[in-house]
Design an enzyme around this catalytic site. Structure first.
Site, short mmCIF file in Angstrom:
data_model
loop_
_atom_site.label_atom_id
_atom_site.label_comp_id
_atom_site.label_asym_id
_atom_site.label_seq_id
_atom_site.Cartn_x
_atom_site.Cartn_y
_atom_site.Cartn_z
CG LEU A 1 -1.91 -1.12 1.39
CD1 LEU A 1 -2.67 -0.97 2.71
CD2 LEU A 1 -2.87 -1.19 0.22
CG ASP A 2 0.33 4.23 -2.92
OD1 ASP A 2 1.17 3.43 -3.38
OD2 ASP A 2 -0.58 4.73 -3.61
NE ARG A 3 3.90 9.49 2.45
CZ ARG A 3 4.30 10.36 1.53
NH1 ARG A 3 5.55 10.38 1.13
NH2 ARG A 3 3.42 11.21 1.00
CB THR B 1 -3.02 3.77 0.86
OG1 THR B 1 -2.95 4.64 -0.27
CG2 THR B 1 -4.26 2.91 0.75
NE ARG C 1 -1.93 8.57 -4.65
CZ ARG C 1 -0.67 8.70 -4.26
NH1 ARG C 1 0.06 7.63 -3.93
NH2 ARG C 1 -0.13 9.90 -4.21
#
Length: 349
Positions: free
Chosen positions: A139-141, A143, A282
């Site tokens: 997961l993105d930082r 998220t 996104r």
């Protein structure tokens, strides 16, 4: 001396020698090396064109500040029992907080396992030091939500294959600010890849498979969206209006046209990414004209109604897949963050 056309000249490198050749003592020598500049130039021009906007200039400083804050938070982070969504002897699923790096979560698992009381352990025979921990998904930082970690190479290979073959159903919730879509359900298909400056961008679906600067290729990317609410209202249009056009499919082939002067709405969406490309949801939200609130990298507002947002509002709500060892269906769901629970609460009031 022979004459060259302008077109020929553009295809040559010219080298001038101040010393005369032995065969031509009275002449200065002009060497030219015809190259493949024309074909190289054409190949540069033939790279596919990204269809989503470049990164906003303002995002650089904001993202740097956010990264520094996340590094500080991550250095102090430790898993607790409240963070654990599911665990057995092969898997452990965690509710990743916003602003914490995935690698920090992974690094904190061994200590959590060793610090857990034996009575709490579901795999008493396993020692944390002998586990082969792998991230099954990233997961993105900023998220939050479900993140699965496997405990052996064998389980990792099975589960990663399931993700690759689209056997894992993923659901996300995002809070967006932008132009309200006309359909309640949207499926968008496009290409995905890095531009020449290294940023992830949306490409045309017809460009899938084409080479990009740096040697990578455009890959396919597909996301389904379900609009949950617009400005806090669940039923924003008559049921009869969407009976025949309930799902709108978009195959991206050209740049999106966004009305910058249009009124901005608050849009709560549920996303179902079929593929698992970096920043997929996104990017697709940006392309559709409703970027995620706080997502400055992809044109999301960081200030809204007098408040500043320090992170994007995207949550990995659930993962559904077949257990890699037992074969039983497994649904793992994470509690909603405050921004999502507040938005959904408005729909039930």
């Amino acid at each position: 001396m022979p004459f060259f056309s302008l077109h020929q000249a553009e295809q040559c490198f010219f080298l001038y020698s101040p010393k005369p050749l032995s065969k031509f003592p009275r002449a200065r020598t002009l060497f030219f090396l015809c190259s493949k500049m024309s074909s190289n130039s054409n190949s540069l021009q033939n790279y596919p064109t990204p269809l989503s906007p470049p990164l906003p200039s303002i995002s650089k400083d904001i993202e740097l500040a956010r990264a520094m804050t996340a590094s500080s938070k991550s250095s102090l982070f430790g898993l607790s029992r409240n963070d654990i969504l599911y665990e057995d002897e092969w898997l452990i699923a965690v509710n990743k907080p916003q602003g914490i790096y995935c690698d920090t979560i992974l690094a904190s698992v061994p200590r959590f396992l060793s610090d857990s009381a034996p009575s709490d352990r579901l795999c008493e025979g396993n020692q944390a030091s002998t586990l082969e921990l792998h991230l099954a998904n990233r997961l993105d930082r900023d998220t939050s939500g479900v993140m699965v970690i496997t405990k052996s190479h064998k389980v990792a290979s099975v589960l990663v294959k399931a993700f690759t073959n689209h056997k894992v159903q993923k659901t996300y919730i995002a809070f967006c600010i932008g132009s309200a879509p006309k359909s309640e359900r949207i499926t968008i298909k496009s290409g995905h890849g890095r531009s020449k400056f290294g940023a992830w961008r949306v490409y045309a679906a017809g460009d899938v498979g084409r080479k990009l600067p740096g040697g990578s290729i455009v890959r396919d990317m597909e996301t389904k969206f379900e609009v949950l609410s617009i400005n806090g209202q669940q039923n924003y249009k008559e049921q009869s209006e969407c009976m025949k056009d309930e799902e709108h499919s978009i195959v991206v082939e050209e740049k999106a046209v966004t009305d910058v002067d249009a009124n901005k709405d608050e849009i709560l969406v549920r996303a179902f990414p079929r593929s698992g490309r970096t920043h997929q949801i996104r990017l697709h939200c940006q392309y559709l004209g409703f970027p995620i609130r706080g997502d400055v990298k992809y044109e999301g507002v960081d200030e809204w109604k007098g408040r500043t947002y320090d992170a994007h509002e995207l949550h990995a709500d659930s993962l559904t897949f077949q257990h890699p060892i037992t074969g039983f269906p497994l649904l793992i769901q994470a509690p909603l963050p405050l921004w999502a629970s507040q938005a959904l609460q408005l729909l039930t009031d």
